[in-house]
Design an enzyme around this catalytic site. Structure first.
Site, PDB file in Angstrom:
ATOM      1  CE1 TYR A   1      31.833  10.016  35.083  1.00 15.55           C
ATOM      2  CE2 TYR A   1      30.408  10.209  33.707  1.00 15.55           C
ATOM      3  CZ  TYR A   1      31.702  10.613  33.777  1.00 15.55           C
ATOM      4  OH  TYR A   1      31.571  11.656  32.930  1.00 15.55           O
TER       5      TYR A   1
ATOM      6  CE  LYS B   1      32.494  13.917  35.927  1.00 18.82           C
ATOM      7  NZ  LYS B   1      33.383  14.472  36.037  1.00 18.82           N
TER       8      LYS B   1
ATOM      9  CB  SER C   1      28.531  14.359  32.603  1.00 20.16           C
ATOM     10  OG  SER C   1      27.053  13.359  31.808  1.00 20.16           O
TER      11      SER C   1
END
Ligand code: NAD
Ligand code: UFG
Length: 339
Positions: free
Chosen positions: A150, A154, A125
């Site tokens: 979150y 990543k 991302s």
């Protein structure tokens, strides 16, 4: 042609990627625990392509299931979408995110190693970039500590995959840094189907349009942007899906770990999204300005030159296609796959 294991293949981006893989002649095995998706998405993949998907309902944390898949199928490469992605939830239950996204990815690459499969495409991302970078963001810019758990998962998975490929030259890994995926398959048979109240802008807009929500809250109108609202790089999900095929091609003949931005390179504000949606689809979107959302940056868009040059990938769809296709999906499926 290859046989590809697609983890999280029943989800939004995964299901669209399955269609493109099958249409290109690849065989597809999907592993998904359906925690944020429906098997109906895979039925529609099969309807659209007139091809079958081998579906295994299971978890990437389950090594027995993973070993069985690699024993039963001659897998050439893995595209790894499976993961939890709700930013707000990741702040409330971080351990669930660490387990699912970080331990899950480790469990997957361990099973790949046992099976001698070393080609991997990972869903990363744009959130991994340091917030101090000025857009357009390019892959040589520093990563930084993401503002939420979150995003942190990543970053950690990117870093551990890089270290894995440095330590063992059999690995060939693509990190695809997605910007903001929106849109849906042209047929209107497949699209984004979030559970509960959408966190992201586009499904919120289409749910207002279809009457499931009263009005859009625009988070912040005092950013230093063209009209004060946040600017992002929206990318059609079918263009994004095709980037995975390009990355697979690249990785089958390569070695090491490399990152590519997948965005159009165009920044677009929230007000522009709302206004263009209204114009293209002929529907009014009631809205209000609300306070800024914690953790949001003013502007984020890609420099996509590396993907264009090295992967031979280009974005074919513009903003109007994205907004027309999102609406086409939502109006044909007001309750998503749960009709
Ligand atoms: P999604 O929730 O629609 O798809 C993820 C899929 O993974 C779901 O079908 C879910 O059931 C499955 N899954 C989750 N945990 C699993 C597990 N432990 N075992 C097996 N299956 C599991 O999300 P999406 O939008 O399609 O995103 C796909 C990937 O792309 C995710 O890794 C996400 O973090 C990443 N990503 C998404 C965006 C975005 O805005 N949509 C942006 C950047 C990166
Ligand atoms: N927004 C609103 N109202 C809403 C929802 C969003 O005004 O109801 C605004 C946000 O403030 C932001 C823009 O719309 O300015 C886009 O927000 P999204 O939540 O759709 O997307 P984000 O850019 O916040 O996050 C997305 C993905 C993340 C990923 C990140 C990378 O959801 O998974 O892009 O940049 F990490």
């Amino acid at each position: 042609m290859s046989k590809v294991l697609v983890t999280g293949g029943a989800g939004y981006i995964g299901s669209h990627t399955c269609v493109e893989l099958l249409n290109a002649g690849h065989d597809v095995v999907v592993l998904d625990n359906l925690s944020n998706s429906s098997k109906e998405a895979l039925n529609r993949v099969q309807t659209l392509t007139a091809k079958s998907v081998d579906f295994v309902e299971g978890d990437i944390l389950d090594e027995v299931v993973l070993d069985q898949i690699f024993q039963n199928h001659q897998i050439d490469a893995v595209i790894h979408f499976a993961g939890l992605k709700a930013v707000g939830e990741s702040q409330k239950i971080p351990l669930k995110y660490f387990e699912n996204n970080i331990s899950g990815s480790i469990s997957l690459v361990q099973a790949m190693e046992r099976a001698n499969v070393f080609n991997l495409v990972f869903s990363s991302s744009a959130t991994v970039y340091d917030e101090a970078n000025i857009s357009p963001l390019n892959e040589d810019m520093p990563t930084g500590m993401p503002s939420n758990n979150y995003g942190y998962t990543k970053l950690i998975v990117e870093q551990l995959l890089e270290k894995l490929a440095q330590a063992d030259e059999r690995w060939s890994i693509a990190l695809l840094r997605y910007f903001n995926p929106v849109g849906a398959h042209k047929s209107g048979l497949m699209g984004e189907d979030p559970q509960g109240i959408p966190n992201n802008l586009m499904p919120y807009v289409t749910q207002v349009a279809v009457g499931r929500r009263e009005k859009l809250s625009i988070f912040g109108n005092d950013y230093d942007t063209v009209d004060g609202t946040g600017v992002r790089d929206y990318i059609h999900v079918v263009d994004l899906a095709n980037a995975h095929l390009c990355a697979l091609n690249n990785r089958l003949n390569a070695q090491g770990c490399r990152a590519w931005n997948i965005g159009t390179g165009n920044g677009c504000s929230v007000l522009e999204i709302k206004n263009t949606f209204e114009r293209v689809n002929g529907i009014e979107i009631p809205f209000e300005f609300a306070p800024r959302r914690e953790g949001d940056v003013a502007t984020s868009f890609a420099n996509n030159a590396r993907a264009v040059q090295e992967l031979g990938w280009t974005a074919k769809f513009g903003l109007e296609d994205m907004l027309a296709d999102s609406w086409n999906w939502q109006k044909q499926n007001p309750n998503g796959y749960r009709d």
